[in-house]
Scaffold this active site. Structure first.
Site, PDB file in Angstrom:
ATOM      1  N   HIS A 217       0.815  -1.222   0.000  1.00 33.23           N
ATOM      2  CA  HIS A 217       0.000   0.000   0.000  1.00 33.23           C
ATOM      3  C   HIS A 217       0.849   1.274   0.000  1.00 33.23           C
ATOM      4  CE1 HIS A 217      -3.454  -2.525   1.066  1.00 33.23           C
ATOM      5  NE2 HIS A 217      -2.783  -2.999   2.094  1.00 33.23           N
TER       6      HIS A 217
HETATM    7  C1  BDR Z   1      -2.794   1.169   5.323  1.00 31.48           C
HETATM    8  O1  BDR Z   1      -3.066   0.654   6.622  1.00 31.48           O
HETATM    9  C2  BDR Z   1      -1.883   0.335   7.278  1.00 31.48           C
HETATM   10  O2  BDR Z   1      -2.012  -0.863   7.995  1.00 31.48           O
HETATM   11  C3  BDR Z   1      -0.821   0.281   6.224  1.00 31.48           C
HETATM   12  O3  BDR Z   1       0.439   0.644   6.751  1.00 31.48           O
HETATM   13  C4  BDR Z   1      -1.291   1.246   5.183  1.00 31.48           C
HETATM   14  O4  BDR Z   1      -0.834   2.561   5.451  1.00 31.48           O
HETATM   15  C5  BDR Z   1      -3.468   0.276   4.311  1.00 31.48           C
HETATM   16  O5  BDR Z   1      -4.843   0.274   4.503  1.00 31.48           O
END
Ligand code: BDR
Ligand code: CA
Length: 319
Positions: free
Chosen positions: A240
């Protein structure tokens, strides 16, 4: 080459860590500082991770600490995904340098003022630090060039039915940021979920980092296993936060469309939902709608080729 002058606002976090590796590898980013926000784990652990990663990457910029909880609602973390330390099984060297004395929002404001409209924020955690900065400093929006953020989704969420984790944790903060008037590029789940690593790509990564740096592939393996154990519905590892960092470095990785984005701050099924109206005549953001995966993947692999040797760092720091 003109460099993007950035502050990285983060809650490391396994995918935050890989985003930081990618940012460290980028030639066109000038990192002015790191600001830490509670999210994937509680602030004590996030602060340790942010300082430790900065040290591992040889960053001597300030690491400043910010919000240890959301603006208005109780804290939740993602320890079930990122593990008890927030960085899975990664043997992060103990940080030697103290955090900056300034709080995150004061640091952001000082840098924004000093850079006179040049500063960009790469935000890859809950948006609490930025929201506090906007509440505290009403003239901050005019001093920022742009915010690139990982958060939200145009379809379903990963926490709740529609909420993406960063927005779900602190929807009020996200709403303040989208109402700030600062140009925003939103990199949401609808594109990041297309960056999942296949089994073959896992093998490529293992070969690239080799035996001496296998802690990186082991960390990704941890991330993948935990996704499976927790039955989040995907047998992939989505990068992500790396995708937002990659976009800041090279805009060709994403196709963007203008939209008016609002955040649902209710507490029911729609908590944290980002509603993107692509037909609006008063857009407040560009929203990522498609990803050039091969280009992104090259950037990820390049950053892993150049990732530091953790054992060298550990012995250098006497740990
Ligand atoms: C986001 O949520 C977090 O757990 C990850 O680091 C990322 O920024 C993804 O939904
Ligand atoms: Ca994150």
């Amino acid at each position: 080459m003109t460099k993007h002058k950035i502050i990285l606002d983060t809650d490391p976090g396994i995918d935050d860590f890989f985003a930081m590796l990618l940012a460290a590898d980028a030639q066109n980013l000038e990192l002015r500082g790191v600001t830490a926000v509670a999210g994937n784990q509680v602030m004590e652990k996030i602060a340790n991770n942010a300082r430790g990663i900065a040290q591992l990457l040889g960053w001597d910029c300030p690491v400043s600490l910010g919000a240890d909880r959301p603006l208005l609602i109780p804290q939740i973390t993602a320890s079930q995904v990122h593990g008890d330390t927030g960085l899975g099984n990664f043997p992060l060297p103990a940080p030697q340098k103290d955090a900056d004395k300034r709080l995150a929002w004061d640091f952001i404001y000082e840098e924004a003022t000093a850079l006179d409209g040049e500063l960009e924020i790469l935000a890859i955690g809950p948006l609490t630090n930025l929201a506090v900065a906007f509440l505290r400093y009403p003239d901050l929006p005019q001093k920022l060039r742009r915010i690139v953020l990982m958060g939200g989704a145009t379809e379903w969420g990963n926490r709740g039915a529609y909420g993406e984790f960063n927005f779900y944790v602190d929807p009020h903060a996200a709403e303040i940021v989208f109402a700030s008037g600062v140009p925003i590029d939103m990199v949401g789940l609808n594109v990041t979920m297309q960056t999942g690593i296949s089994d073959e790509e896992f093998d490529d990564i293992a070969r690239t980092v080799g035996d001496s740096r296998k802690v990186y592939s082991e960390l990704l393996e941890f991330y993948r296993n935990i996704y499976c154990v927790n039955d989040l519905g995907f047998r992939i590892v989505a990068m992500h936060d790396s995708l937002a960092a990659a976009f800041l470095t090279d805009e060709r990785v994403l196709e963007m469309r203008k939209a008016k984005v609002q955040i649902d701050c209710s507490t029911g099924l729609c908590r944290g939902r980002s509603i993107a109206d692509f037909k609006s005549e008063s857009p407040n953001a560009r929203v990522a709608v498609a990803v050039d995966r091969p280009r992104f993947w090259d950037m990820v692999m390049h950053s892993l080729q150049n990732a530091p040797d953790v054992r060298v760092q550990s012995s250098a720091s006497g740990k």
